[in-house]
Design a protein around this motif. Structure first.
Motif, PDB file in Angstrom:
ATOM      1  N   ALA A   1       0.836  -1.201   0.000  1.00 29.22           N
ATOM      2  CA  ALA A   1       0.000   0.000   0.000  1.00 29.22           C
ATOM      3  C   ALA A   1       0.874   1.255   0.000  1.00 29.22           C
ATOM      4  N   LYS A   2       1.960   1.226   0.771  1.00 28.97           N
ATOM      5  CA  LYS A   2       2.875   2.365   0.822  1.00 28.97           C
ATOM      6  C   LYS A   2       3.600   2.543  -0.503  1.00 28.97           C
ATOM      7  N   ASN A   3       4.038   1.425  -1.109  1.00 28.05           N
ATOM      8  CA  ASN A   3       4.830   1.503  -2.342  1.00 28.05           C
ATOM      9  C   ASN A   3       4.000   1.940  -3.539  1.00 28.05           C
ATOM     10  N   HIS A   4       2.717   1.622  -3.535  1.00 27.39           N
ATOM     11  CA  HIS A   4       1.850   2.080  -4.627  1.00 27.39           C
ATOM     12  C   HIS A   4       1.693   3.591  -4.632  1.00 27.39           C
ATOM     13  N   ASN A   5       2.010   4.234  -3.514  1.00 24.45           N
ATOM     14  CA  ASN A   5       1.915   5.686  -3.417  1.00 24.45           C
ATOM     15  C   ASN A   5       3.217   6.382  -3.775  1.00 24.45           C
ATOM     16  N   MET A   6       4.218   5.639  -4.250  1.00 21.96           N
ATOM     17  CA  MET A   6       5.485   6.261  -4.635  1.00 21.96           C
ATOM     18  C   MET A   6       5.282   7.183  -5.832  1.00 21.96           C
ATOM     19  N   ALA A   7       5.786   8.405  -5.698  1.00 25.17           N
ATOM     20  CA  ALA A   7       5.761   9.331  -6.830  1.00 25.17           C
ATOM     21  C   ALA A   7       6.905   8.996  -7.783  1.00 25.17           C
ATOM     22  N   CYS A   8       6.829   9.521  -8.986  1.00 26.95           N
ATOM     23  CA  CYS A   8       7.834   9.249 -10.022  1.00 26.95           C
ATOM     24  C   CYS A   8       8.325  10.572 -10.591  1.00 26.95           C
ATOM     25  N   LEU A   9       9.650  10.727 -10.682  1.00 25.71           N
ATOM     26  CA  LEU A   9      10.266  11.918 -11.277  1.00 25.71           C
ATOM     27  C   LEU A   9      11.043  11.493 -12.516  1.00 25.71           C
ATOM     28  N   ILE A  10      10.770  12.151 -13.642  1.00 27.52           N
ATOM     29  CA  ILE A  10      11.372  11.780 -14.924  1.00 27.52           C
ATOM     30  C   ILE A  10      12.243  12.914 -15.446  1.00 27.52           C
ATOM     31  N   PRO A  11      13.576  12.765 -15.426  1.00 27.36           N
ATOM     32  CA  PRO A  11      14.445  13.743 -16.099  1.00 27.36           C
ATOM     33  C   PRO A  11      14.539  13.385 -17.586  1.00 27.36           C
ATOM     34  N   CYS A  12      14.301  14.341 -18.457  1.00 25.27           N
ATOM     35  CA  CYS A  12      14.333  14.047 -19.892  1.00 25.27           C
ATOM     36  C   CYS A  12      14.470  15.349 -20.676  1.00 25.27           C
ATOM     37  N   ALA A  13      14.845  15.221 -21.950  1.00 27.62           N
ATOM     38  CA  ALA A  13      14.813  16.377 -22.847  1.00 27.62           C
ATOM     39  C   ALA A  13      13.358  16.750 -23.099  1.00 27.62           C
ATOM     40  N   ILE A  14      13.106  18.006 -23.380  1.00 26.24           N
ATOM     41  CA  ILE A  14      11.721  18.487 -23.440  1.00 26.24           C
ATOM     42  C   ILE A  14      10.951  17.893 -24.622  1.00 26.24           C
ATOM     43  N   ASP A  15      11.650  17.336 -25.621  1.00 27.38           N
ATOM     44  CA  ASP A  15      10.917  16.733 -26.744  1.00 27.38           C
ATOM     45  C   ASP A  15      10.208  15.443 -26.340  1.00 27.38           C
ATOM     46  N   GLN A  16      10.543  14.872 -25.177  1.00 20.13           N
ATOM     47  CA  GLN A  16       9.871  13.665 -24.704  1.00 20.13           C
ATOM     48  C   GLN A  16       8.617  13.983 -23.885  1.00 20.13           C
ATOM     49  N   ASP A  17       8.357  15.250 -23.655  1.00 22.82           N
ATOM     50  CA  ASP A  17       7.217  15.638 -22.832  1.00 22.82           C
ATOM     51  C   ASP A  17       5.866  15.144 -23.362  1.00 22.82           C
ATOM     52  N   PRO A  18       5.643  15.084 -24.691  1.00 27.91           N
ATOM     53  CA  PRO A  18       4.331  14.631 -25.172  1.00 27.91           C
ATOM     54  C   PRO A  18       3.925  13.251 -24.662  1.00 27.91           C
ATOM     55  N   TYR A  19       4.895  12.339 -24.503  1.00 26.55           N
ATOM     56  CA  TYR A  19       4.557  11.017 -23.967  1.00 26.55           C
ATOM     57  C   TYR A  19       3.913  11.134 -22.587  1.00 26.55           C
ATOM     58  N   PHE A  20       4.450  12.030 -21.797  1.00 24.31           N
ATOM     59  CA  PHE A  20       4.022  12.078 -20.401  1.00 24.31           C
ATOM     60  C   PHE A  20       2.877  13.052 -20.171  1.00 24.31           C
ATOM     61  N   ARG A  21       2.613  13.946 -21.123  1.00 22.41           N
ATOM     62  CA  ARG A  21       1.351  14.693 -21.074  1.00 22.41           C
ATOM     63  C   ARG A  21       0.195  13.712 -21.226  1.00 22.41           C
ATOM     64  N   MET A  22       0.350  12.789 -22.168  1.00 24.42           N
ATOM     65  CA  MET A  22      -0.662  11.748 -22.339  1.00 24.42           C
ATOM     66  C   MET A  22      -0.793  10.919 -21.069  1.00 24.42           C
ATOM     67  N   THR A  23       0.350  10.556 -20.486  1.00 21.33           N
ATOM     68  CA  THR A  23       0.353   9.718 -19.283  1.00 21.33           C
ATOM     69  C   THR A  23      -0.346  10.415 -18.124  1.00 21.33           C
ATOM     70  N   ARG A  24      -0.057  11.696 -17.934  1.00 26.74           N
ATOM     71  CA  ARG A  24      -0.617  12.433 -16.809  1.00 26.74           C
ATOM     72  C   ARG A  24      -2.139  12.562 -16.904  1.00 26.74           C
ATOM     73  N   ASP A  25      -2.663  12.582 -18.130  1.00 23.71           N
ATOM     74  CA  ASP A  25      -4.112  12.732 -18.305  1.00 23.71           C
ATOM     75  C   ASP A  25      -4.894  11.525 -17.784  1.00 23.71           C
ATOM     76  N   ILE A  26      -4.284  10.353 -17.799  1.00 24.04           N
ATOM     77  CA  ILE A  26      -5.016   9.140 -17.400  1.00 24.04           C
ATOM     78  C   ILE A  26      -4.409   8.485 -16.158  1.00 24.04           C
ATOM     79  N   ALA A  27      -3.434   9.150 -15.537  1.00 24.75           N
ATOM     80  CA  ALA A  27      -2.663   8.531 -14.453  1.00 24.75           C
ATOM     81  C   ALA A  27      -3.519   8.133 -13.259  1.00 24.75           C
ATOM     82  N   HIS A  28      -4.574   8.885 -12.986  1.00 25.22           N
ATOM     83  CA  HIS A  28      -5.401   8.600 -11.811  1.00 25.22           C
ATOM     84  C   HIS A  28      -6.058   7.226 -11.870  1.00 25.22           C
ATOM     85  N   LYS A  29      -6.110   6.644 -13.063  1.00 30.10           N
ATOM     86  CA  LYS A  29      -6.763   5.347 -13.223  1.00 30.10           C
ATOM     87  C   LYS A  29      -5.856   4.177 -12.844  1.00 30.10           C
TER      88      LYS A  29
END
Length: 561
Positions: free
Chosen positions: A383-411
């Protein structure tokens, strides 16, 4: 019946002058069947879907398909084709070309030609009056946007990073956030000072980095996630940038790190098939091991780092990949990444694979976030580990992948997750190629990059022969005007790799004013060569100690907690 309209039923004949009094009705009603245009924001192609019905003249747009079919059948039976119905093939020929045939298209084309002629005449002035002043040419409305192209697969032109931040919806790293990061890292004694990439605004943008700081202050666990698409046997300095920064972040935060090797993606986008030898999927799998050695040589903490190949590990992530597929529509993926009907289905499916490591449940062993029967609370630790946040260092051109990810992450996370499941990101600027400080470095042009396998002689040759200079053409001009540091590649590379801030300031001052020790391009290039030789040689020494067995150990599933 429309004159000049032909009905063809492949592979049968073309039927001319059918005599049917028909009209085409475009579907504009039901969203599932209406006409549509699908294209990404920066896409150069689009999918145009035209849905229509054929109805007999006199029928309304709301005619049913059954009555329409009956009407057409009766009319086709009443007007049989005869031998007198000759086919004029000259009328058909334009249909086989890409030429503009409709009146509206021809009018638009003429308007474009007229505008170009007007702009050209303004540029050269009035030829009948040579003394007439040349009028300035106003830029086209979208000229700046056309100069810069940044998406997940393409980076071109002069990059306006402030505009990118506005377009992508991220935030600049301000002084307050930088001070907070310093307090939580340097202040805790895990690192001696802020990384030069932060000090010099190279990592400049973020999403929810403030919430990662909250996690640090509240002693809530989080992990780092980064990756590499193995497209060449040798990595170059541009590839090294995110890994150097991630290594510092891991040391500063003392947290777990997962590194995804997207060998599947490279095959989907660059793979080839030969009738005699088959495909080259195994080639990209082999590149994973070669690139992994370079990544390991960056100095990550072994007991806190898990490095994995998608081709090997995707089965463990598959439940989350399926969940992401279910949550994201094809239109969303096409809109973000610009995929069209010519893209293979793997391309549309891949973004979910890159999104999956953003969730701790993709690592039931590595991060201890197993979902037993879909539950987030199979045990107190889980239960504790499922609440781990994630930090992604990347070049800004990879941001579109994670904009998509953030939109559905709550599921994909429990409701108690501190970021609502959304991965946090910290973005870097692009490492410029040798030929000019625009776009980003590429493995496909060996003279645009310094590779981690280059010898000292190759490094010196490439810098001296290919590094674009912002200096002046002559000594006199250089002393009068100095160099343009913004376009000078040697100076820009020193911003990335020279650790000493005071020396960098001195070099910039001398070079931009044409005075002092580093007044000339040759002096600056010589200092850069010295710095790069040291970085590459040290990396090569560390890489020599990384064996295939070492890579397998780093790829073994084990707890990082």
């Amino acid at each position: 019946y429309v004159d000049g309209l032909y009905l063809g039923v492949p592979p049968g004949p073309v039927l001319q002058n059918t005599g049917m009094k028909m009209k085409v009705v475009l579907e504009r009603g039901d969203p599932a069947f209406k006409c549509s245009v699908n294209a990404g924001k920066k896409a150069r192609k689009c999918d145009l879907g035209i849905k229509f019905r054929i109805v007999s003249e006199g029928e309304g747009d709301d005619s049913t398909s059954t009555s329409t079919s009956t009407t057409i059948t009766k009319e086709m039976e009443s007007v049989p084709l005869t031998s007198d119905d000759a086919i004029d093939t000259s009328v058909l020929q334009p249909l086989l070309t890409k030429s503009i045939r409709l009146e509206e298209g021809e009018a638009l084309q003429k308007l474009q030609f007229d505008l170009e002629e007007k702009m050209a005449s303004l540029a050269i002035g009035d030829s009948t009056n040579p003394s007439a002043p040349v009028a300035p040419v106003a830029p086209l409305a979208n000229e700046k946007e056309k100069e810069m192209v940044v998406n997940a697969f393409e980076v071109e032109g002069k990059i306006d990073y402030n505009k990118l931040v506005d377009d992508f919806g991220s935030k600049l790293i301000d002084k307050e956030l930088l001070a907070r990061i310093e307090k939580l890292t340097v202040g805790r004694g895990t690192v001696p000072f802020l990384h030069r990439f932060l000090r010099r605004d190279i990592f400049f943008s973020h999403r929810d980095m403030t919430k990662i700081c909250d996690c640090l202050e509240n002693n809530e666990p989080f992990y780092l996630y980064t990756g590499r698409g193995p497209s060449s046997d040798a990595m170059h300095l541009g590839h090294l940038v995110p890994f150097l920064f991630t290594q510092w972040l891991q040391q500063a935060f003392q947290c777990p790190l997962v590194i995804q090797m997207t060998d599947d993606e490279k095959f989907l986008f660059k793979g080839q098939y030969d009738n005699d030898t088959g495909d080259n999927l195994d080639y990209f799998a082999q590149l994973t091991y070669s690139n992994a050695k370079d990544i390991i040589a960056c100095g990550f903490i072994p007991e806190k780092t898990f490095l994995f190949s998608d081709l090997d590990y995707v089965g463990t992530m598959y439940p989350n990949i399926v969940r992401i597929w279910k949550a994201v529509t094809n239109n969303t993926v096409s809109g973000i990444f610009g995929f069209d009907g010519t893209s293979n289905i793997g391309k549309s499916a891949f973004p979910a694979i890159q999104a999956a490591p953003s969730f701790p449940s993709s690592f039931p062993v590595v991060l201890g976030a197993d979902r037993v029967n879909g539950s987030f609370t199979s045990s107190p630790d889980a239960a504790k580990n499922h609440n781990m946040a994630c930090l992604i260092p990347c070049a800004i051109d990879q941001d579109p992948y994670f904009r998509m990810t953030r939109d559905i992450a709550h599921k994909l996370v429990p409701k108690t997750h501190p970021l609502g499941g959304k991965p946090a990101l910290i973005h870097s600027k692009f490492f410029p190629p040798l030929q000019g400080a625009e776009g980003k470095m590429s493995s496909s042009d060996v003279n645009s990059a310094i590779f981690l396998t280059d010898t000292p002689a190759e490094i010196e040759r490439k810098i001296k022969e290919h590094a674009f200079s912002g200096g002046q053409d002559t000594k006199k001009l250089q002393e009068e005007h100095g160099a343009n540091l913004d376009v000078d590649v040697s100076y820009q590379w020193l911003r990335f790799f020279l650790e000493d801030d005071e020396e960098l300031v001195r070099i910039g001052k001398d070079y931009s004013t044409g005075s002092g020790e580093f007044w000339s391009t040759n002096k600056v290039k010589a200092r850069l060569v010295e710095v790069l030789k040291g970085i590459v040689s040290e990396h090569q020494m560390r890489r020599k100690s990384v064996t295939d067995d070492t890579v397998r150990e780093w790829m073994k599933q084990r707890s990082l907690l």
